[in-house]
Enzyme design. Structure first.
Site, PDB file in Angstrom:
ATOM      1  N   HIS A 169     -41.082 -17.488 -12.913  1.00 39.50           N
ATOM      2  CA  HIS A 169     -40.836 -18.629 -13.794  1.00 39.50           C
ATOM      3  C   HIS A 169     -42.007 -19.598 -13.674  1.00 39.50           C
ATOM      4  O   HIS A 169     -42.591 -19.742 -12.594  1.00 39.50           O
ATOM      5  CB  HIS A 169     -39.567 -19.395 -13.383  1.00 39.50           C
ATOM      6  CG  HIS A 169     -38.306 -18.898 -14.000  1.00 39.50           C
ATOM      7  ND1 HIS A 169     -37.063 -19.105 -13.426  1.00 39.50           N
ATOM      8  CD2 HIS A 169     -38.065 -18.224 -15.157  1.00 39.50           C
ATOM      9  CE1 HIS A 169     -36.129 -18.574 -14.192  1.00 39.50           C
ATOM     10  NE2 HIS A 169     -36.709 -18.040 -15.240  1.00 39.50           N
ATOM     11  N   CYS A 263     -35.520 -25.785  -9.542  1.00 43.11           N
ATOM     12  CA  CYS A 263     -34.539 -24.859 -10.105  1.00 43.11           C
ATOM     13  C   CYS A 263     -33.148 -25.478 -10.144  1.00 43.11           C
ATOM     14  O   CYS A 263     -32.357 -25.191 -11.040  1.00 43.11           O
ATOM     15  CB  CYS A 263     -34.495 -23.571  -9.287  1.00 43.11           C
ATOM     16  SG  CYS A 263     -35.913 -22.485  -9.493  1.00 43.11           S
TER      17      CYS A 263
END
Length: 269
Positions: A169, A263
């Protein structure tokens, strides 16, 4: 003389890791046979919430759902810019049900939500800089989703290709410091994407692979304070040299699922 940095109050959406576990493997950090201390994960998460609130930020909560162990990673649910919610369509089937619950929270709060047709994993790969969206691809979010985000949000989207599976990511390889600068690990990106970042951010704070593997780039900055993994001490020191104030928060138990501070943190703009 070190520049004086100014924090700005933020509004964050989080989800308690009440059902956190590593039950499947969808990134190199996840090992289903490895034990997870769920109580420790919850306590570490609470320390993150306390750190945000102690620094003047507003924290909203979405209710965790049994059977969705990764729902704690709220950033992946959406990108919110100017009150517009660009939702998620996860790559992994195991995570796709999360989208509905986050969409419901936003709709109940009065937001319109766009559900993308292409794979898009929220702020995991779509990073708002204050001027445009930096958009990761290569492992999860697709270039087609970049185009959808630009059309829906009406903001320029700049694609960046990720090349190292440990940094699957964008928010594991780059984070925004303020409206003018970012911190990133160059080797996580393709050569062309590295050149784009060099041109956009000639004064960027550069991280090492060691910094990145310690989840140092999965950080949240309010313009002055950097909420950062204590395992990334060398990066924290470099940020301090640039006038930022590191705020160490240990989420090591959540690292076992490949996630850290960012996150766990969805920003509502």
């Amino acid at each position: 003389m070190t520049e004086r940095r100014v924090p700005r109050p933020r509004r964050f959406l989080v989800c308690e890791p009440r059902h956190f576990a590593v039950q499947y493997a969808i990134n190199p950090w996840m090992h289903p046979g490895r034990p997870v201390d769920a109580a420790l994960a919850r306590e570490q998460w609470r320390s993150l919430v306390r750190a945000f609130e102690d620094h003047g930020h507003t924290v909203e909560r979405v209710e965790p759902v049994p059977g969705l162990p990764d729902m704690v990673f709220a950033a992946n649910a959406a990108l919110v810019v100017g009150g517009r919610v660009f939702g998620s369509l996860f790559h992994a089937p195991e995570r796709r049900p999360e989208s509905e619950h986050y969409d419901t929270w936003f709709k109940t709060a009065g937001y319109d939500v766009y559900r993308p047709e292409s794979v898009a994993e929220g702020e995991g790969d779509l990073v708002w800089t204050g001027r445009y969206v930096l958009a990761g691809t290569g492992f999860r979010t697709t270039p087609e989703a970049h185009r959808e985000a630009q059309e829906y949000l009406g903001r320029p989207v700049i694609g960046l290709r990720l090349v190292d599976p440990y940094f699957y990511h964008l928010d594991t390889a780059l984070f925004v410091l303020d409206d003018e600068n970012v911190c990133y690990y160059p080797e996580a990106f393709s050569p062309g994407s590295r050149e784009v970042l060099r041109r956009l951010y000639p004064r960027a704070v550069l991280a090492t692979r060691e910094d990145a593997l310690a989840f140092g780039l999965n950080s949240v900055c309010d313009g002055r304070h950097v909420f950062i993994a204590p395992q990334a001490g060398a990066l924290a020191a470099r940020l301090a040299d640039h006038g930022y104030v590191p705020v160490p928060v240990d989420l090591s138990e959540l690292h076992k699922a490949g996630g850290g501070i960012k996150c766990c943190t969805q920003e509502i703009r």
